[in-house]
Scaffold this motif. Structure first.
Motif, PDB file in Angstrom:
ATOM      1  N   PHE A  40       0.836  -1.204   0.000  1.00  0.00           N
ATOM      2  CA  PHE A  40       0.000   0.000   0.000  1.00  0.00           C
ATOM      3  C   PHE A  40       0.867   1.248   0.000  1.00  0.00           C
ATOM      4  N   SER A  41       0.390   2.288  -0.671  1.00  0.00           N
ATOM      5  CA  SER A  41       1.106   3.563  -0.651  1.00  0.00           C
ATOM      6  C   SER A  41       0.893   4.305   0.664  1.00  0.00           C
ATOM      7  N   HIS A  42      -0.247   4.086   1.313  1.00  0.00           N
ATOM      8  CA  HIS A  42      -0.567   4.761   2.573  1.00  0.00           C
ATOM      9  C   HIS A  42      -1.292   3.792   3.512  1.00  0.00           C
ATOM     10  N   ALA A  43      -1.186   4.068   4.790  1.00  0.00           N
ATOM     11  CA  ALA A  43      -1.969   3.363   5.801  1.00  0.00           C
ATOM     12  C   ALA A  43      -2.423   4.412   6.815  1.00  0.00           C
ATOM     13  N   MET A  44      -3.539   4.131   7.487  1.00  0.00           N
ATOM     14  CA  MET A  44      -4.072   5.080   8.465  1.00  0.00           C
ATOM     15  C   MET A  44      -4.452   4.329   9.738  1.00  0.00           C
ATOM     16  N   ASN A  45      -4.552   5.061  10.824  1.00  0.00           N
ATOM     17  CA  ASN A  45      -4.948   4.481  12.115  1.00  0.00           C
ATOM     18  C   ASN A  45      -4.044   3.327  12.527  1.00  0.00           C
ATOM     19  N   VAL A  46      -2.753   3.469  12.203  1.00  0.00           N
ATOM     20  CA  VAL A  46      -1.765   2.467  12.582  1.00  0.00           C
ATOM     21  C   VAL A  46      -0.632   3.150  13.343  1.00  0.00           C
ATOM     22  N   VAL A  47       0.129   2.359  14.078  1.00  0.00           N
ATOM     23  CA  VAL A  47       1.341   2.847  14.732  1.00  0.00           C
ATOM     24  C   VAL A  47       2.490   1.957  14.276  1.00  0.00           C
ATOM     25  N   THR A  48       3.667   2.542  14.228  1.00  0.00           N
ATOM     26  CA  THR A  48       4.839   1.777  13.805  1.00  0.00           C
ATOM     27  C   THR A  48       5.753   1.535  14.986  1.00  0.00           C
ATOM     28  N   GLY A  49       6.369   0.370  14.975  1.00  0.00           N
ATOM     29  CA  GLY A  49       7.315  -0.006  16.009  1.00  0.00           C
ATOM     30  C   GLY A  49       8.700   0.527  15.668  1.00  0.00           C
ATOM     31  N   PRO A  50       9.696   0.072  16.410  1.00  0.00           N
ATOM     32  CA  PRO A  50      11.067   0.517  16.153  1.00  0.00           C
ATOM     33  C   PRO A  50      11.590  -0.005  14.820  1.00  0.00           C
ATOM     34  N   LYS A  51      12.482   0.768  14.231  1.00  0.00           N
ATOM     35  CA  LYS A  51      13.101   0.368  12.963  1.00  0.00           C
ATOM     36  C   LYS A  51      14.127  -0.725  13.228  1.00  0.00           C
ATOM     37  N   GLU A  52      14.189  -1.671  12.294  1.00  0.00           N
ATOM     38  CA  GLU A  52      15.202  -2.728  12.378  1.00  0.00           C
ATOM     39  C   GLU A  52      15.552  -3.210  10.984  1.00  0.00           C
ATOM     40  N   ASP A  53      16.769  -3.688  10.826  1.00  0.00           N
ATOM     41  CA  ASP A  53      17.189  -4.262   9.553  1.00  0.00           C
ATOM     42  C   ASP A  53      16.722  -5.709   9.470  1.00  0.00           C
ATOM     43  N   ARG A  54      16.111  -6.063   8.326  1.00  0.00           N
ATOM     44  CA  ARG A  54      15.669  -7.437   8.084  1.00  0.00           C
ATOM     45  C   ARG A  54      16.074  -7.845   6.681  1.00  0.00           C
ATOM     46  N   THR A  55      16.514  -9.076   6.565  1.00  0.00           N
ATOM     47  CA  THR A  55      16.763  -9.634   5.247  1.00  0.00           C
ATOM     48  C   THR A  55      15.472 -10.291   4.788  1.00  0.00           C
ATOM     49  N   LEU A  56      14.867  -9.728   3.754  1.00  0.00           N
ATOM     50  CA  LEU A  56      13.621 -10.219   3.195  1.00  0.00           C
ATOM     51  C   LEU A  56      13.923 -10.926   1.873  1.00  0.00           C
ATOM     52  N   LEU A  57      12.896 -11.390   1.202  1.00  0.00           N
ATOM     53  CA  LEU A  57      13.092 -12.110  -0.061  1.00  0.00           C
ATOM     54  C   LEU A  57      13.838 -11.278  -1.094  1.00  0.00           C
ATOM     55  N   THR A  58      13.681  -9.953  -1.028  1.00  0.00           N
ATOM     56  CA  THR A  58      14.301  -9.070  -2.019  1.00  0.00           C
ATOM     57  C   THR A  58      15.540  -8.360  -1.481  1.00  0.00           C
ATOM     58  N   GLY A  59      16.102  -8.860  -0.389  1.00  0.00           N
ATOM     59  CA  GLY A  59      17.338  -8.276   0.121  1.00  0.00           C
ATOM     60  C   GLY A  59      17.161  -7.593   1.461  1.00  0.00           C
ATOM     61  N   LEU A  60      18.190  -6.849   1.850  1.00  0.00           N
ATOM     62  CA  LEU A  60      18.204  -6.173   3.137  1.00  0.00           C
ATOM     63  C   LEU A  60      17.387  -4.884   3.079  1.00  0.00           C
ATOM     64  N   HIS A  61      16.522  -4.708   4.087  1.00  0.00           N
ATOM     65  CA  HIS A  61      15.684  -3.514   4.205  1.00  0.00           C
ATOM     66  C   HIS A  61      15.660  -3.087   5.666  1.00  0.00           C
ATOM     67  N   THR A  62      15.486  -1.793   5.896  1.00  0.00           N
ATOM     68  CA  THR A  62      15.152  -1.304   7.229  1.00  0.00           C
ATOM     69  C   THR A  62      13.636  -1.181   7.255  1.00  0.00           C
ATOM     70  N   VAL A  63      13.005  -1.874   8.201  1.00  0.00           N
ATOM     71  CA  VAL A  63      11.547  -1.910   8.289  1.00  0.00           C
ATOM     72  C   VAL A  63      11.117  -1.624   9.721  1.00  0.00           C
ATOM     73  N   ALA A  64       9.839  -1.291   9.863  1.00  0.00           N
ATOM     74  CA  ALA A  64       9.231  -1.119  11.178  1.00  0.00           C
ATOM     75  C   ALA A  64       7.891  -1.843  11.154  1.00  0.00           C
ATOM     76  N   ASP A  65       7.645  -2.686  12.147  1.00  0.00           N
ATOM     77  CA  ASP A  65       6.362  -3.380  12.204  1.00  0.00           C
ATOM     78  C   ASP A  65       5.228  -2.361  12.307  1.00  0.00           C
ATOM     79  N   VAL A  66       4.091  -2.688  11.708  1.00  0.00           N
ATOM     80  CA  VAL A  66       2.911  -1.827  11.716  1.00  0.00           C
ATOM     81  C   VAL A  66       1.836  -2.519  12.550  1.00  0.00           C
ATOM     82  N   TYR A  67       1.294  -1.777  13.510  1.00  0.00           N
ATOM     83  CA  TYR A  67       0.271  -2.282  14.419  1.00  0.00           C
ATOM     84  C   TYR A  67      -1.020  -1.503  14.239  1.00  0.00           C
ATOM     85  N   CYS A  68      -2.151  -2.165  14.437  1.00  0.00           N
ATOM     86  CA  CYS A  68      -3.446  -1.491  14.466  1.00  0.00           C
ATOM     87  C   CYS A  68      -3.416  -0.433  15.562  1.00  0.00           C
TER      88      CYS A  68
END
Length: 106
Positions: A40-68
Protein backbone atom coordinates in the motif's frame (compact mmCIF):
# COMPACT_ATOMS: atom_id res chain seq x y z
CA UNK A 1 -32.24 4.91 -6.50
CA UNK A 2 -28.67 3.81 -5.95
CA UNK A 3 -27.39 3.83 -2.41
CA UNK A 4 -24.34 5.90 -1.69
CA UNK A 5 -21.66 4.02 0.15
CA UNK A 6 -18.22 5.07 1.27
CA UNK A 7 -14.94 4.14 -0.36
CA UNK A 8 -13.77 0.55 -0.43
CA UNK A 9 -11.38 0.04 2.44
CA UNK A 10 -9.48 -2.50 4.47
CA UNK A 11 -9.86 -2.89 8.21
CA UNK A 12 -8.05 -4.72 10.98
CA UNK A 13 -9.30 -8.32 11.13
CA UNK A 14 -9.43 -8.14 14.92
CA UNK A 15 -11.29 -4.89 15.69
CA UNK A 16 -12.44 -3.51 12.29
CA UNK A 17 -10.40 -0.31 12.64
CA UNK A 18 -10.01 1.20 9.13
CA UNK A 19 -6.36 0.91 8.05
CA UNK A 20 -6.19 1.62 4.30
CA UNK A 21 -8.14 2.44 1.14
CA UNK A 22 -8.43 -0.02 -1.73
CA UNK A 23 -7.24 2.71 -4.09
CA UNK A 24 -3.90 2.83 -2.23
CA UNK A 25 -2.91 -0.71 -3.29
CA UNK A 26 0.24 -0.69 -5.39
CA UNK A 27 0.62 -4.48 -5.69
CA UNK A 28 -1.06 -7.67 -4.52
CA UNK A 29 2.00 -9.80 -5.37
CA UNK A 30 3.87 -9.60 -2.07
CA UNK A 31 4.73 -12.17 0.58
CA UNK A 32 4.27 -11.46 4.28
CA UNK A 33 5.28 -13.51 7.31
CA UNK A 34 1.98 -15.43 7.16
CA UNK A 35 1.29 -15.66 3.42
CA UNK A 36 0.09 -13.21 0.78
CA UNK A 37 0.38 -9.52 1.41
CA UNK A 38 -0.45 -6.26 -0.34
CA UNK A 39 1.81 -3.25 -0.85
CA UNK A 40 0.00 0.00 0.00
CA UNK A 41 1.11 3.56 -0.65
CA UNK A 42 -0.57 4.76 2.57
CA UNK A 43 -1.97 3.36 5.80
CA UNK A 44 -4.07 5.08 8.47
CA UNK A 45 -4.95 4.48 12.12
CA UNK A 46 -1.77 2.47 12.58
CA UNK A 47 1.34 2.85 14.73
CA UNK A 48 4.84 1.78 13.80
CA UNK A 49 7.31 -0.01 16.01
CA UNK A 50 11.07 0.52 16.15
CA UNK A 51 13.10 0.37 12.96
CA UNK A 52 15.20 -2.73 12.38
CA UNK A 53 17.19 -4.26 9.55
CA UNK A 54 15.67 -7.44 8.08
CA UNK A 55 16.76 -9.63 5.25
CA UNK A 56 13.62 -10.22 3.20
CA UNK A 57 13.09 -12.11 -0.06
CA UNK A 58 14.30 -9.07 -2.02
CA UNK A 59 17.34 -8.28 0.12
CA UNK A 60 18.20 -6.17 3.14
CA UNK A 61 15.68 -3.51 4.21
CA UNK A 62 15.15 -1.30 7.23
CA UNK A 63 11.55 -1.91 8.29
CA UNK A 64 9.23 -1.12 11.18
CA UNK A 65 6.36 -3.38 12.20
CA UNK A 66 2.91 -1.83 11.72
CA UNK A 67 0.27 -2.28 14.42
CA UNK A 68 -3.45 -1.49 14.47
CA UNK A 69 -3.92 1.84 16.22
CA UNK A 70 -6.82 0.44 18.27
CA UNK A 71 -6.08 -3.16 19.27
CA UNK A 72 -2.32 -3.31 18.50
CA UNK A 73 -2.63 -6.37 16.23
CA UNK A 74 0.48 -6.69 14.04
CA UNK A 75 -0.73 -6.06 10.48
CA UNK A 76 2.54 -5.99 8.56
CA UNK A 77 5.44 -3.57 8.23
CA UNK A 78 6.56 -0.27 6.75
CA UNK A 79 9.59 -0.07 4.49
CA UNK A 80 11.82 2.66 5.90
CA UNK A 81 14.89 2.02 3.74
CA UNK A 82 15.84 -0.26 0.87
CA UNK A 83 19.52 -0.92 0.25
CA UNK A 84 19.21 -2.30 -3.28
CA UNK A 85 18.63 0.40 -5.94
CA UNK A 86 15.91 -1.70 -7.60
CA UNK A 87 13.96 -1.81 -4.32
CA UNK A 88 13.96 1.94 -3.54
CA UNK A 89 10.35 2.28 -4.76
CA UNK A 90 9.22 0.50 -1.56
CA UNK A 91 10.55 3.17 0.78
CA UNK A 92 7.76 4.76 2.81
CA UNK A 93 5.26 2.11 1.67
CA UNK A 94 3.33 -0.41 3.78
CA UNK A 95 2.94 -4.17 3.63
CA UNK A 96 -0.38 -5.33 5.09
CA UNK A 97 -0.87 -9.07 5.30
CA UNK A 98 -4.00 -10.38 3.64
CA UNK A 99 -4.79 -12.61 6.64
CA UNK A 100 -4.73 -9.57 8.97
CA UNK A 101 -7.11 -7.27 7.07
CA UNK A 102 -10.74 -7.52 5.94
CA UNK A 103 -12.65 -5.72 3.18
CA UNK A 104 -15.25 -3.06 4.07
CA UNK A 105 -17.85 -1.42 1.76
CA UNK A 106 -17.49 -3.93 -1.11
Amino acid sequence: MAELIGPRLYSCCNCRNHVSFHDDIISKAFQGKNGRAFLFSHAMNVVTGPKEDRTLLTGLHTVADVYCGDCREVLGWKYERAYEPSQKYKEGKFILEKSKIVKENW
